[in-house]
Structure formats: C-alpha cells, structure tokens
Design an enzyme around this catalytic site. Structure first.
Site, short mmCIF file in Angstrom:
data_model
loop_
_atom_site.label_atom_id
_atom_site.label_comp_id
_atom_site.label_asym_id
_atom_site.label_seq_id
_atom_site.Cartn_x
_atom_site.Cartn_y
_atom_site.Cartn_z
N LYS A 182 12.70 37.05 105.84
CA LYS A 182 12.99 35.64 106.17
C LYS A 182 12.49 34.76 105.04
O LYS A 182 11.60 35.16 104.27
CB LYS A 182 12.32 35.22 107.48
CG LYS A 182 10.78 35.35 107.56
CD LYS A 182 10.00 34.23 106.96
CE LYS A 182 8.48 34.42 107.12
NZ LYS A 182 7.66 33.56 106.25
N ASP A 229 4.82 35.39 113.38
CA ASP A 229 6.20 35.37 112.89
C ASP A 229 7.11 36.38 113.61
O ASP A 229 8.32 36.38 113.39
CB ASP A 229 6.25 35.74 111.39
CG ASP A 229 5.84 34.58 110.50
OD1 ASP A 229 5.71 33.46 111.02
OD2 ASP A 229 5.64 34.82 109.30
O1 C5P Z 1 -0.30 35.63 113.43
P1 C5P Z 1 -0.60 36.39 112.19
O2 C5P Z 1 -1.42 37.63 112.45
O3 C5P Z 1 0.58 36.67 111.34
O4 C5P Z 1 -1.53 35.45 111.32
C1 C5P Z 1 -2.25 35.92 110.20
C2 C5P Z 1 -3.30 34.90 109.84
O5 C5P Z 1 -2.66 33.73 109.30
C3 C5P Z 1 -4.12 34.39 111.00
O6 C5P Z 1 -5.23 35.20 111.24
C4 C5P Z 1 -4.53 33.02 110.53
O7 C5P Z 1 -5.60 33.12 109.62
C5 C5P Z 1 -3.33 32.56 109.75
N1 C5P Z 1 -2.39 31.74 110.53
C6 C5P Z 1 -2.75 30.45 110.87
N2 C5P Z 1 -1.87 29.67 111.57
C7 C5P Z 1 -0.66 30.14 111.91
C8 C5P Z 1 -0.28 31.45 111.60
C9 C5P Z 1 -1.17 32.23 110.88
O8 C5P Z 1 -3.85 29.99 110.54
N3 C5P Z 1 0.18 29.35 112.58
#
Ligand code: C5P
Length: 297
Positions: A8, A139
C-alpha cells in the site's frame, strides 16, 4: 492455495498527538499498488492424526518466521477460532521491502486471515476477521477493504472510497530502513500533531482529481520526523522532486517515496528517463491492481 499480498501507499496521512494508549490518531487515504508478496498455503503432510499446527518458510533468510511474524500471528488468530489444529504449511516470497512504509507484513497477515478462513471453511464473518486484523496491527484491517480506503482511529477504522483517478505511480525505494515506532517517537519528541478534523476534506472530489492537482493536496505528517532522523531521505526527496519536476511524497513512516501519474505511458516514460539521476531503486506500478490469485472470486 496461491495468494497475493499487495503493498500500500498512504496517499495522504495526517497524524494527531499521541493518545493515552501510546498510539496516534490518524486520518489516512491508503491505496494498494502493484508490488506483491506471494503466499502459498498447503495442508501439512504429517498425517491427519497429528498435523503440525502451522509452519512458515520464507525465501529471505534474514526474515524471522517464528511466532512474531505477522503471518504466524494471523494463523494463530484463525487457529483459536477452530477446534482442530490448522495443519497448514505456508511459504512466503517477499518482494515488498520492510521498513519502507508499504505495509508488506500487514498485507501478508490480512491475506493469511482470509486464506485460512477459506481453506478451513472456518466461515468467520467479515466483522470477526476485521476484529482479528485490528489486533494484529493498525494497518492490517485496511487490506481486508483494499484497494482504496480512508483509515481512521489508529488506522483500524476503515471506510472504502473510490480509487484515485491517477492510475500509476513511481515508487522510489531507497536502501533506508525506517522503524515505525522510532518515527512516531521522533514525532512526539518534535511536539508535532494537532487535533485532527477531516470534516473539511472532500475525499470524493480528491478521488476525481488528476495526478498533478491531487499531489498538491497530499500531505504526510510523518515526513518531518522521518527526515529529521534520516537526512539522506530528505535529500533524496528534494532531488527526486527536482528531477521529476512534480511533487513527491513519503508513504507511511517511510522510507519509500512516491509520485502519481495519470497514465501508464507517462509513468513508464518518466522511469525510462531516470537512470543515473536518482540513487534508489525505482519501480513503475499500477494503483489499485486486481489481485489475480486463488482468493479472487
Ligand atoms: O499497530 P502496529 O503494530 O503496526 O504499530 C507499530 C507501532 O507504530 C506502535 O507500537 C506505535 O509505536 C506506532 N503507531 C502509533 N500510532 C499508530 C500506529 C502505529 O504510534 N496509529
């Protein structure tokens, strides 16, 4: 079963101040692009009595294939929803670079959820799959709604919208690994992020705009922290904008950059004019491609 997992790009990404749970509220228009990981799922051959639950192999030696791999997390989530062991072997061919803001791991996980739900006849309804997806990563739900959607919340609240009018993109892939948590941490250190309000964004109008006018509206609030950590990425963006004479944006938390084109011909001609001018791998890819695989219905 053969399954494609598309990358994406975040066409537009606004990020608000950090929430109490550590995540950041965001509003993002995401769409898929024609760069794919490929997954193969087979029933394990260890006999029906005690099949191995789930085993993942990958064509990239440096990619961990254990429980932390998002494909394994997706398999574990489906496994918990059925009484018997999964008994599936999975093979992952990676083409989507990691640390590039292209959502490769998230796409792999989402497509694994759908594939195993189908393979096993688990029959989990769509809302149940989206709930599992959100637990795996912010995501991941988008890839259940692809190819074009507005994502809100921490990314997991997804609303489909029309595909953008521009049909092609150049993807610029520098050899820089941007760790997402580090980029968000830098965003906080820089005191970035104002309260988000997307009532003003005419999404459907944006979706009808040609490449050049649309590009002038697109913003990525993670560019500032990413460029402050990786000055070579800031320099690459500046250079590509000069060489291409059009706006270039970063996808997600970086490091990939992109620009949009109305036609394949214009995109490919531009790519052909670039050798030696930009120090990065560059690909011409369609936006919102059809997924020709065994999940296509
Ligand atoms: O949700 P995911 O595991 O992909 O997120 C990875 C990291 O990215 C989270 O631990 C956080 O530090 C950061 N993140 C965030 N805000 C979001 C998505 C991700 O701070 N909306």
């Amino acid at each position: 079963m053969h399954v494609l997992a598309p990358a994406k790009i975040n066409l537009h990404l606004r990020v608000g101040p950090r929430r109490d749970d550590g995540f950041h509220p965001l509003i993002s228009w995401m769409c898929t692009v024609g760069l794919f990981d490929s997954l193969r799922f087979e029933r394990s051959k260890e006999g029906r009595a005690a099949p191995r639950d789930f085993a993942l192999a990958c064509d990239q030696a440096d990619l961990p294939c254990g429980a932390d791999n998002l494909v394994c997390k997706a398999a574990a989530a489906i496994g918990q929803a059925i009484p018997e062991p999964l008994g599936v072997d999975a093979f992952l061919n990676k083409s989507i670079p990691s640390g590039a803001g292209l959502g490769g791991g998230s796409a792999d996980a989402a497509r694994t959820l759908v594939a195993l739900n189908r393979l096993h006849g688990t029959g989990l309804p769509f809302p149940a799959l989206t709930a599992l997806a959100a637990r795996i990563g912010s995501d991941v739900p988008f890839f259940l709604y692809e190819p074009s959607a507005i994502c809100r919340g921490r990314g997991e609240v997804v609303q489909k919208i029309a595909a953008p009018l521009p049909k092609w993109a150049l993807l610029i892939l520098p050899a820089i690994h941007c760790p997402t948590p580090r980029i968000y941490q830098r965003f906080d250190e820089m005191n970035l992020g104002t309260v988000l309000d997307d009532a003003e964004v005419p999404w459907e109008n944006w979706a009808r705009m040609e490449a050049r006018p649309l590009l002038t509206h697109l913003v990525n609030d993670l560019e500032q922290p990413a460029f402050s950590l990786f000055s070579e990425l800031a320099a690459l963006r500046q250079r590509t904008e000069q060489v291409l004479d059009r706006p270039v944006r970063m996808s997600g938390s970086g490091s990939s950059l992109f620009t949009l084109f109305d036609s394949e011909l214009e995109c490919r001609d531009t790519l052909a004019s670039l050798p030696g001018k930009v120090e990065a791998k560059i690909l011409a890819v369609p936006l919102c491609p059809k997924l020709h695989d065994d999940l296509a219905s």
